[in-house]
Design a protein around this motif. Sequence first.
Motif, PDB file in Angstrom:
ATOM      1  N   GLU A   1       0.705  -1.195  -0.050  1.00  0.00           N
ATOM      2  CA  GLU A   1       0.013   0.193   0.037  1.00  0.00           C
ATOM      3  C   GLU A   1       0.902   1.336  -0.001  1.00  0.00           C
ATOM      4  O   GLU A   1       2.096   1.044   0.336  1.00  0.00           O
ATOM      5  CB  GLU A   1      -0.944   0.022   1.371  1.00  0.00           C
ATOM      6  N   PHE A   2       0.262   2.536  -0.318  1.00  0.00           N
ATOM      7  CA  PHE A   2       1.033   3.454  -0.573  1.00  0.00           C
ATOM      8  C   PHE A   2       1.520   3.963   0.825  1.00  0.00           C
ATOM      9  O   PHE A   2       2.874   4.680   0.733  1.00  0.00           O
ATOM     10  CB  PHE A   2      -0.021   4.893  -0.915  1.00  0.00           C
ATOM     11  N   ASP A   3       1.159   3.830   1.683  1.00  0.00           N
ATOM     12  CA  ASP A   3       1.886   4.258   3.172  1.00  0.00           C
ATOM     13  C   ASP A   3       3.061   3.416   3.424  1.00  0.00           C
ATOM     14  O   ASP A   3       4.182   3.970   3.915  1.00  0.00           O
ATOM     15  CB  ASP A   3       1.004   4.204   4.536  1.00  0.00           C
ATOM     16  N   GLU A   4       3.060   2.260   2.870  1.00  0.00           N
ATOM     17  CA  GLU A   4       4.279   1.348   3.051  1.00  0.00           C
ATOM     18  C   GLU A   4       5.306   1.930   1.784  1.00  0.00           C
ATOM     19  O   GLU A   4       6.437   1.824   2.264  1.00  0.00           O
ATOM     20  CB  GLU A   4       3.960  -0.288   2.853  1.00  0.00           C
ATOM     21  N   PHE A   5       4.885   1.944   0.814  1.00  0.00           N
ATOM     22  CA  PHE A   5       5.583   2.780  -0.304  1.00  0.00           C
ATOM     23  C   PHE A   5       6.300   3.986   0.276  1.00  0.00           C
ATOM     24  O   PHE A   5       7.537   4.140   0.231  1.00  0.00           O
ATOM     25  CB  PHE A   5       4.928   2.925  -1.449  1.00  0.00           C
ATOM     26  N   SER A   6       5.635   4.925   0.780  1.00  0.00           N
ATOM     27  CA  SER A   6       6.232   6.105   1.056  1.00  0.00           C
ATOM     28  C   SER A   6       7.093   6.174   2.357  1.00  0.00           C
ATOM     29  O   SER A   6       8.021   6.773   2.434  1.00  0.00           O
ATOM     30  CB  SER A   6       5.082   7.230   1.626  1.00  0.00           C
TER      31      SER A   6
ATOM     32  N   HIS B   1      14.176  -2.713  -3.049  1.00  0.00           N
ATOM     33  CA  HIS B   1      14.510  -1.968  -1.582  1.00  0.00           C
ATOM     34  C   HIS B   1      13.100  -1.966  -0.765  1.00  0.00           C
ATOM     35  O   HIS B   1      13.021  -2.219   0.262  1.00  0.00           O
ATOM     36  CB  HIS B   1      14.835  -0.525  -2.020  1.00  0.00           C
ATOM     37  N   LEU B   2      12.024  -1.495  -1.769  1.00  0.00           N
ATOM     38  CA  LEU B   2      10.553  -1.472  -1.421  1.00  0.00           C
ATOM     39  C   LEU B   2      10.171  -2.895  -0.777  1.00  0.00           C
ATOM     40  O   LEU B   2       9.533  -2.923   0.286  1.00  0.00           O
ATOM     41  CB  LEU B   2       9.734  -1.102  -2.333  1.00  0.00           C
ATOM     42  N   LEU B   3      10.396  -4.054  -1.671  1.00  0.00           N
ATOM     43  CA  LEU B   3      10.037  -5.449  -1.181  1.00  0.00           C
ATOM     44  C   LEU B   3      10.764  -5.731   0.238  1.00  0.00           C
ATOM     45  O   LEU B   3      10.188  -6.086   1.036  1.00  0.00           O
ATOM     46  CB  LEU B   3      10.329  -6.219  -2.073  1.00  0.00           C
ATOM     47  N   SER B   4      12.037  -5.345   0.048  1.00  0.00           N
ATOM     48  CA  SER B   4      12.858  -5.700   1.346  1.00  0.00           C
ATOM     49  C   SER B   4      12.254  -4.947   2.729  1.00  0.00           C
ATOM     50  O   SER B   4      11.943  -5.628   3.672  1.00  0.00           O
ATOM     51  CB  SER B   4      14.254  -5.226   1.162  1.00  0.00           C
ATOM     52  N   GLU B   5      11.723  -3.836   2.489  1.00  0.00           N
ATOM     53  CA  GLU B   5      11.598  -3.102   3.741  1.00  0.00           C
ATOM     54  C   GLU B   5      10.152  -3.494   4.017  1.00  0.00           C
ATOM     55  O   GLU B   5       9.713  -3.711   5.295  1.00  0.00           O
ATOM     56  CB  GLU B   5      11.410  -1.554   3.399  1.00  0.00           C
TER      57      GLU B   5
ATOM     58  N   LYS C   1      18.694  -7.777   0.192  1.00  0.00           N
ATOM     59  CA  LYS C   1      18.375  -7.515  -1.280  1.00  0.00           C
ATOM     60  C   LYS C   1      18.792  -8.645  -2.157  1.00  0.00           C
ATOM     61  O   LYS C   1      18.435  -8.865  -3.183  1.00  0.00           O
ATOM     62  CB  LYS C   1      18.781  -6.173  -1.784  1.00  0.00           C
ATOM     63  N   GLU C   2      20.041  -9.095  -1.840  1.00  0.00           N
ATOM     64  CA  GLU C   2      20.884 -10.094  -2.748  1.00  0.00           C
ATOM     65  C   GLU C   2      19.860 -11.426  -2.701  1.00  0.00           C
ATOM     66  O   GLU C   2      19.688 -12.147  -3.910  1.00  0.00           O
ATOM     67  CB  GLU C   2      22.006 -10.782  -2.097  1.00  0.00           C
ATOM     68  N   ILE C   3      19.163 -11.655  -1.528  1.00  0.00           N
ATOM     69  CA  ILE C   3      18.042 -12.714  -1.402  1.00  0.00           C
ATOM     70  C   ILE C   3      16.935 -12.375  -2.279  1.00  0.00           C
ATOM     71  O   ILE C   3      16.586 -13.401  -3.282  1.00  0.00           O
ATOM     72  CB  ILE C   3      17.625 -13.022  -0.154  1.00  0.00           C
ATOM     73  N   LEU C   4      16.493 -11.138  -2.410  1.00  0.00           N
ATOM     74  CA  LEU C   4      15.386 -10.981  -3.393  1.00  0.00           C
ATOM     75  C   LEU C   4      15.799 -10.942  -4.587  1.00  0.00           C
ATOM     76  O   LEU C   4      14.932 -11.416  -5.509  1.00  0.00           O
ATOM     77  CB  LEU C   4      14.705  -9.685  -2.982  1.00  0.00           C
ATOM     78  N   LEU C   5      16.998 -10.545  -5.028  1.00  0.00           N
ATOM     79  CA  LEU C   5      17.448 -10.384  -6.198  1.00  0.00           C
ATOM     80  C   LEU C   5      17.714 -11.804  -6.883  1.00  0.00           C
ATOM     81  O   LEU C   5      17.034 -11.948  -8.214  1.00  0.00           O
ATOM     82  CB  LEU C   5      18.843  -9.717  -6.476  1.00  0.00           C
ATOM     83  N   SER C   6      18.162 -12.710  -6.038  1.00  0.00           N
ATOM     84  CA  SER C   6      18.089 -14.104  -6.717  1.00  0.00           C
ATOM     85  C   SER C   6      16.817 -14.762  -7.005  1.00  0.00           C
ATOM     86  O   SER C   6      16.719 -15.879  -7.480  1.00  0.00           O
ATOM     87  CB  SER C   6      18.775 -14.853  -5.434  1.00  0.00           C
ATOM     88  N   LEU C   7      15.663 -14.024  -6.406  1.00  0.00           N
ATOM     89  CA  LEU C   7      14.169 -14.694  -6.789  1.00  0.00           C
ATOM     90  C   LEU C   7      13.602 -13.981  -7.995  1.00  0.00           C
ATOM     91  O   LEU C   7      12.619 -14.261  -8.334  1.00  0.00           O
ATOM     92  CB  LEU C   7      13.244 -14.318  -5.541  1.00  0.00           C
ATOM     93  N   THR C   8      14.669 -13.282  -8.587  1.00  0.00           N
ATOM     94  CA  THR C   8      14.158 -12.488  -9.959  1.00  0.00           C
ATOM     95  C   THR C   8      13.299 -13.457 -10.926  1.00  0.00           C
ATOM     96  O   THR C   8      12.308 -13.027 -11.382  1.00  0.00           O
ATOM     97  CB  THR C   8      15.118 -11.574 -10.535  1.00  0.00           C
ATOM     98  N   PRO C   9      14.198 -14.460 -11.160  1.00  0.00           N
ATOM     99  CA  PRO C   9      13.461 -15.276 -12.178  1.00  0.00           C
ATOM    100  C   PRO C   9      12.061 -15.623 -11.701  1.00  0.00           C
ATOM    101  O   PRO C   9      10.957 -15.695 -12.580  1.00  0.00           O
ATOM    102  CB  PRO C   9      14.483 -16.720 -12.284  1.00  0.00           C
TER     103      PRO C   9
ATOM    104  N   ILE D   1      11.641 -17.959   2.402  1.00  0.00           N
ATOM    105  CA  ILE D   1      12.623 -17.131   3.139  1.00  0.00           C
ATOM    106  C   ILE D   1      12.585 -17.144   4.537  1.00  0.00           C
ATOM    107  O   ILE D   1      11.657 -17.229   5.017  1.00  0.00           O
ATOM    108  CB  ILE D   1      12.581 -15.425   2.661  1.00  0.00           C
ATOM    109  N   ILE D   2      13.635 -17.532   5.174  1.00  0.00           N
ATOM    110  CA  ILE D   2      13.789 -17.732   6.339  1.00  0.00           C
ATOM    111  C   ILE D   2      14.680 -17.059   7.368  1.00  0.00           C
ATOM    112  O   ILE D   2      15.820 -16.676   6.897  1.00  0.00           O
ATOM    113  CB  ILE D   2      14.658 -19.459   6.689  1.00  0.00           C
ATOM    114  N   PHE D   3      14.204 -16.297   8.640  1.00  0.00           N
ATOM    115  CA  PHE D   3      14.797 -15.507   9.463  1.00  0.00           C
ATOM    116  C   PHE D   3      15.234 -16.527  10.492  1.00  0.00           C
ATOM    117  O   PHE D   3      14.338 -16.967  11.220  1.00  0.00           O
ATOM    118  CB  PHE D   3      13.944 -14.529  10.005  1.00  0.00           C
TER     119      PHE D   3
END
Length: 260
Positions: free
Chosen positions: A31-36, A153-157, A186-194, A246-248
């Motif tokens: 949502e926009f509040d998360e984006f901003s 960056h947005l997805l990570s945050e 971000k490296e983890i999310l980038l590796s999910l690009t495909p 994705i595992i924390f």
Amino acid sequence: MALKKHHQDVRDLIYVHLNQAGQYVLSYGIEFDEFSAAFSDSFNHLLLLKHQFDDTDFNMHTQLEFCPEDRVEKLAQEDVSRYGNFCWIDFVEEEGLNELSDQEIAELLYLGHLKQHLKPPFYHKLGNRFVYLAQDDGWFNKVYYRSFKDFFHLLSETISSKLGKLKREKTLLGMRKKRQYPPVNKEILLSLTPFIKEGICISLKDADLQRSKLEVPIWVIGDFANMDDMYEEYQQMSAKTCHAKIIFDRKTKEWKLYVI
């Protein structure tokens, strides 16, 4: 769209589909509040193409209203999902708006009206990073990114902030306290690009909080522009084994990726 009325769970399911050629991402659940919040230290002014915000300034040249940078936070506090259509393009200086040609103004109006571009919607005169086109914000969002680094960056945050609100821990007194999760690497999310290019659901509602770790399942579900259809597909797919997690690690406070 009957399904829409029943989900109050827009916030605990994220769908993203990255279209590299078109330079945009379709999403549900962000949502926009998360984006901003993700770009709070670097937002520009917003030229409002479709909106119902009442604390705006007016640009005579384009005959459009805009939200100055110092009022973006106020706009983010509004329930913009109730606007119906909520569309904007960011810009650095009002002087840039005054230099737009008739053709460029027509392109912007087309963007806001049909949520499609006539030509790549990045304007040197505006210096814009984004074009944000939403219907019932958080339900259907189409965002053009000058750089996909901003998307990751947005997805990570957003994943970490949502988890902090959803996955609360019990204290000794039985109270639930909000957890803080670091942004996903971000490296983890980038590796999910495909996978993201095919269209994925990141299901925070199905996240498994254990003593030593938190596991967030991801399903590859395909390309959807209709989010009712997407949600139906997710409901069917979620009964099956997920494609990745994705595992924390709660001890090391680090994120890992596990592809199944």
